[in-house]
Design a protein around this motif. Structure first.
Motif, PDB file in Angstrom:
ATOM      1  N   LEU A 134       0.821  -1.211   0.000  1.00 29.89           N
ATOM      2  CA  LEU A 134       0.000   0.000   0.000  1.00 29.89           C
ATOM      3  C   LEU A 134       0.856   1.264   0.000  1.00 29.89           C
ATOM      4  CD1 LEU A 134      -2.738  -1.036   2.600  1.00 29.89           C
ATOM      5  CD2 LEU A 134      -3.102  -0.653   0.152  1.00 29.89           C
ATOM      6  N   LEU A 135       2.026   1.182   0.612  1.00 26.37           N
ATOM      7  CA  LEU A 135       2.856   2.379   0.800  1.00 26.37           C
ATOM      8  C   LEU A 135       3.964   2.524  -0.237  1.00 26.37           C
ATOM      9  CD1 LEU A 135       3.220   1.975   4.662  1.00 26.37           C
ATOM     10  CD2 LEU A 135       1.856   3.729   3.522  1.00 26.37           C
ATOM     11  N   ALA A 136       4.200   1.480  -1.023  1.00 24.68           N
ATOM     12  CA  ALA A 136       5.374   1.446  -1.908  1.00 24.68           C
ATOM     13  C   ALA A 136       5.450   2.640  -2.852  1.00 24.68           C
ATOM     14  CB  ALA A 136       5.389   0.139  -2.701  1.00 24.68           C
ATOM     15  N   ARG A 137       4.311   3.073  -3.379  1.00 21.93           N
ATOM     16  CA  ARG A 137       4.330   4.148  -4.367  1.00 21.93           C
ATOM     17  C   ARG A 137       4.814   5.464  -3.759  1.00 21.93           C
ATOM     18  NH1 ARG A 137       0.757   8.074  -6.337  1.00 21.93           N
ATOM     19  NH2 ARG A 137      -0.818   7.473  -4.814  1.00 21.93           N
ATOM     20  N   GLY A 138       4.485   5.715  -2.487  1.00 24.10           N
ATOM     21  CA  GLY A 138       4.758   7.025  -1.907  1.00 24.10           C
ATOM     22  C   GLY A 138       6.068   7.161  -1.168  1.00 24.10           C
ATOM     23  N   VAL A 139       6.856   6.065  -1.061  1.00 25.05           N
ATOM     24  CA  VAL A 139       8.107   6.157  -0.295  1.00 25.05           C
ATOM     25  C   VAL A 139       9.286   6.462  -1.219  1.00 25.05           C
ATOM     26  CG1 VAL A 139       7.264   4.593   1.487  1.00 25.05           C
ATOM     27  CG2 VAL A 139       8.583   3.671  -0.439  1.00 25.05           C
ATOM     28  N   ASN A 140      10.377   6.913  -0.608  1.00 26.82           N
ATOM     29  CA  ASN A 140      11.567   7.258  -1.382  1.00 26.82           C
ATOM     30  C   ASN A 140      12.407   6.044  -1.758  1.00 26.82           C
ATOM     31  OD1 ASN A 140      10.900   9.644   0.551  1.00 26.82           O
ATOM     32  ND2 ASN A 140      12.022  10.574  -1.148  1.00 26.82           N
ATOM     33  N   ALA A 141      12.368   5.013  -0.934  1.00 26.53           N
ATOM     34  CA  ALA A 141      13.195   3.830  -1.204  1.00 26.53           C
ATOM     35  C   ALA A 141      12.543   2.593  -0.596  1.00 26.53           C
ATOM     36  CB  ALA A 141      14.605   4.013  -0.644  1.00 26.53           C
ATOM     37  N   ILE A 142      12.808   1.455  -1.242  1.00 24.74           N
ATOM     38  CA  ILE A 142      12.321   0.163  -0.766  1.00 24.74           C
ATOM     39  C   ILE A 142      13.539  -0.727  -0.541  1.00 24.74           C
ATOM     40  CG2 ILE A 142      10.921  -1.867  -1.295  1.00 24.74           C
ATOM     41  CD1 ILE A 142       9.296  -0.037  -3.222  1.00 24.74           C
ATOM     42  N   ALA A 143      13.779  -1.101   0.696  1.00 22.27           N
ATOM     43  CA  ALA A 143      14.905  -1.975   1.029  1.00 22.27           C
ATOM     44  C   ALA A 143      14.396  -3.408   1.144  1.00 22.27           C
ATOM     45  CB  ALA A 143      15.539  -1.534   2.351  1.00 22.27           C
ATOM     46  N   THR A 144      15.092  -4.347   0.523  1.00 22.43           N
ATOM     47  CA  THR A 144      14.642  -5.739   0.528  1.00 22.43           C
ATOM     48  C   THR A 144      15.682  -6.653   1.166  1.00 22.43           C
ATOM     49  OG1 THR A 144      15.581  -6.259  -1.651  1.00 22.43           O
ATOM     50  CG2 THR A 144      13.334  -5.340  -1.600  1.00 22.43           C
ATOM     51  N   ALA A 145      15.201  -7.817   1.613  1.00 22.38           N
ATOM     52  CA  ALA A 145      16.078  -8.806   2.230  1.00 22.38           C
ATOM     53  C   ALA A 145      16.517  -9.874   1.245  1.00 22.38           C
ATOM     54  CB  ALA A 145      15.366  -9.460   3.419  1.00 22.38           C
ATOM     55  N   TYR A 146      15.805  -9.984   0.105  1.00 21.20           N
ATOM     56  CA  TYR A 146      16.087 -11.021  -0.883  1.00 21.20           C
ATOM     57  C   TYR A 146      16.238 -10.401  -2.271  1.00 21.20           C
ATOM     58  CZ  TYR A 146      14.445 -14.269   2.724  1.00 21.20           C
ATOM     59  OH  TYR A 146      14.277 -14.972   3.888  1.00 21.20           O
ATOM     60  N   PRO A 147      17.026 -11.051  -3.146  1.00 26.48           N
ATOM     61  CA  PRO A 147      17.171 -10.530  -4.509  1.00 26.48           C
ATOM     62  C   PRO A 147      15.859 -10.537  -5.282  1.00 26.48           C
ATOM     63  CG  PRO A 147      18.865 -12.179  -4.022  1.00 26.48           C
ATOM     64  CD  PRO A 147      17.869 -12.237  -2.910  1.00 26.48           C
ATOM     65  N   LYS A 148      15.020 -11.532  -5.022  1.00 24.44           N
ATOM     66  CA  LYS A 148      13.730 -11.629  -5.696  1.00 24.44           C
ATOM     67  C   LYS A 148      12.618 -11.505  -4.662  1.00 24.44           C
ATOM     68  CE  LYS A 148      10.844 -14.600  -8.614  1.00 24.44           C
ATOM     69  NZ  LYS A 148      10.721 -15.929  -9.288  1.00 24.44           N
ATOM     70  N   VAL A 149      11.733 -10.530  -4.863  1.00 22.07           N
ATOM     71  CA  VAL A 149      10.621 -10.307  -3.933  1.00 22.07           C
ATOM     72  C   VAL A 149       9.322 -10.339  -4.727  1.00 22.07           C
ATOM     73  CG1 VAL A 149       9.575  -8.715  -2.275  1.00 22.07           C
ATOM     74  CG2 VAL A 149      12.064  -8.922  -2.399  1.00 22.07           C
ATOM     75  N   ASN A 150       8.474 -11.305  -4.422  1.00 25.37           N
ATOM     76  CA  ASN A 150       7.190 -11.414  -5.095  1.00 25.37           C
ATOM     77  C   ASN A 150       6.284 -10.231  -4.733  1.00 25.37           C
ATOM     78  OD1 ASN A 150       8.245 -13.881  -5.852  1.00 25.37           O
ATOM     79  ND2 ASN A 150       6.880 -15.102  -4.567  1.00 25.37           N
ATOM     80  N   ARG A 151       5.409  -9.880  -5.658  1.00 28.70           N
ATOM     81  CA  ARG A 151       4.416  -8.822  -5.489  1.00 28.70           C
ATOM     82  C   ARG A 151       5.040  -7.423  -5.368  1.00 28.70           C
ATOM     83  NH1 ARG A 151      -1.123 -10.826  -2.857  1.00 28.70           N
ATOM     84  NH2 ARG A 151      -1.702  -9.119  -4.235  1.00 28.70           N
ATOM     85  N   LEU A 152       6.268  -7.301  -5.805  1.00 25.58           N
ATOM     86  CA  LEU A 152       6.925  -5.998  -5.896  1.00 25.58           C
ATOM     87  C   LEU A 152       6.866  -5.565  -7.354  1.00 25.58           C
ATOM     88  CD1 LEU A 152       8.583  -3.675  -4.744  1.00 25.58           C
ATOM     89  CD2 LEU A 152      10.637  -5.109  -4.945  1.00 25.58           C
TER      90      LEU A 152
END
Length: 392
Positions: A134-152
């Motif tokens: 829900l928040l992904a569009r409005g943030v400045n950065a998305i930090a992930t724990a895995y190289p491949k993240v589903n639903r991103l």
């Protein structure tokens, strides 16, 4: 300390999976000379492990379940939490706000957007969680724990940063220790846990599965197993009947040391569990929680399994016979286990906290502007950010 002191707000849902990486990031930012405060819910404020230097603020956060009739109440709670978060932003003047998922993170990140404060979300799992989606569009950065993240969504690729999942310092300190010695006739130490509440299926399956192993292997077993309180005596009796040495408990304060000693891990596939197994380098047999949202635990095991550091068994197929088969395949020779441990170790990202701290430090005004902006605030205002009883 890197440059002038900055202020950061960390916002996380009230579970260990959300809060453990938040605590690890807080420690890293604190070591760099920054000030950090936490936004969570009442459950999160009570979870052990919060650094003493980090005040916790409890905000209301509505949960959006499957029943639409309850959504209006949830929306009102989110709006109330957002207003309270805006007051904290006004008094604390954060450089950035970091969300770790869970509904309690939503009001803080919505407030960040309204106040023009840079924001980052961290996703611990290999599937982007509901709140982070829900928040992904409005943030400045998305930090992930895995190289491949589903639903991103691919449109967010330019602001995605692979950092890993920060783990506790006491676990990270074990990374450079060698895999425990394992000789052809020495002890084989097995660690079994099912998350913070234990897992009934492990209590049902593991003792009988270990009993099916050939005598030459079974007689070498030394088991440590976390159980639910209601399962404890039944599991103890099963191990006694099978003649297998086992230490049982509902909670082990020294779990990191037990992980250090273990040759094989058996348990769930939560994000923090995977991060710790790969930080230390321990071969594992993992049983993803079947009711996990979006089946994210099955996705979490993907990297470790493909590398050869773990075996994954779906819960419907997790029988005593299948467990015995997988343990035999892993433990048939000392070098087989050691190779699997090395494969797990290679999946670790021990600098996750540093990389995440670097990322959040990169946002906001220049250091001198931060100093001017922060010192212009009245110190007493921080205490007024939440109503009486709002700070934990």
């Amino acid at each position: 300390m890197s440059g002038a002191s900055k202020h950061f707000i960390l916002a996380a849902g009230g579970t260990g999976g959300h809060l453990s990486p938040a605590f690890a990031l807080a420690q890293e930012l604190h070591q760099r000379g920054h000030k950090v405060e936490l936004i969570t819910d009442s459950r999160g404020a009570a979870i052990p492990g919060k650094p003493d230097f980090m005040p916790a603020h409890v905000l209301p956060a509505g949960r959006f379940g499957k029943n639409p009739l309850k959504w209006p109440k949830a929306i009102l709670a989110v709006l109330k939490g957002r207003r309270m978060a805006l007051r904290l932003i006004d008094s604390f003047a954060p450089t950035a706000i970091v969300g770790f998922g869970g509904y309690p993170a939503m009001p803080a990140l919505l407030a960040a957007r309204g106040a023009g404060v840079p924001s980052v979300i961290h996703e611990q799992n290999a599937v982007l969680g509901r709140v982070n989606r829900l928040l992904a569009r409005g943030v400045n950065a998305i930090a992930t724990a895995y190289p491949k993240v589903n639903r991103l969504q691919p449109r967010f690729t330019d602001k995605v940063h692979l950092v890993g999942n920060p783990v506790r310092a006491e676990v990270l300190s074990l990374r450079d220790e060698p895999f425990p010695d394992l000789t052809a006739d020495g002890l084989v130490r097995v660690l079994v846990t099912g998350g913070s509440q234990g897992a009934h299926v492990l209590s049902e399956v593991v003792p009988d599965g270990l009993a099916m192993l050939p005598n030459a292997l079974r007689n070498r077993l030394q088991v440590t197993q976390q159980c639910r309180p209601e399962d404890l005596e039944a599991v103890r009796q099963r191990y006694a009947n099978h003649g297998i040495a086992a230490e049982l408990g509902t909670y082990f304060e020294d779990m990191h040391l037990r992980l250090s000693d273990a040759h094989i891990f058996i348990g769930r596939a939560g994000a923090s569990t995977i991060a710790e197994l790969t930080a230390v380098g321990r071969p594992a047999i993992l049983v993803p929680l079947p009711i996990a949202t979006d089946d994210h635990q099955s996705a979490n095991v993907r990297e470790m399994v493909e590398a050869g550091g773990a075996r994954s068994i779906r819960q419907p197929a997790f029988t005593s016979k299948e467990l015995a088969k997988q343990i035999q395949a892993l433990a048939q020779k000392p070098e087989t286990l050691a190779n699997a441990a090395h494969a797990a170790w290679n999946c670790g990202r021990p600098d996750a906290a540093q990389k995440l701290a670097d990322l959040v430090e990169s946002f906001g005004a220049s250091p001198i502007q931060d100093v001017i902006r922060v010192t212009s605030k009245k110190p007493a205002a921080i205490g007024e950010a939440l109503p009486s009883g709002g700070a934990a």
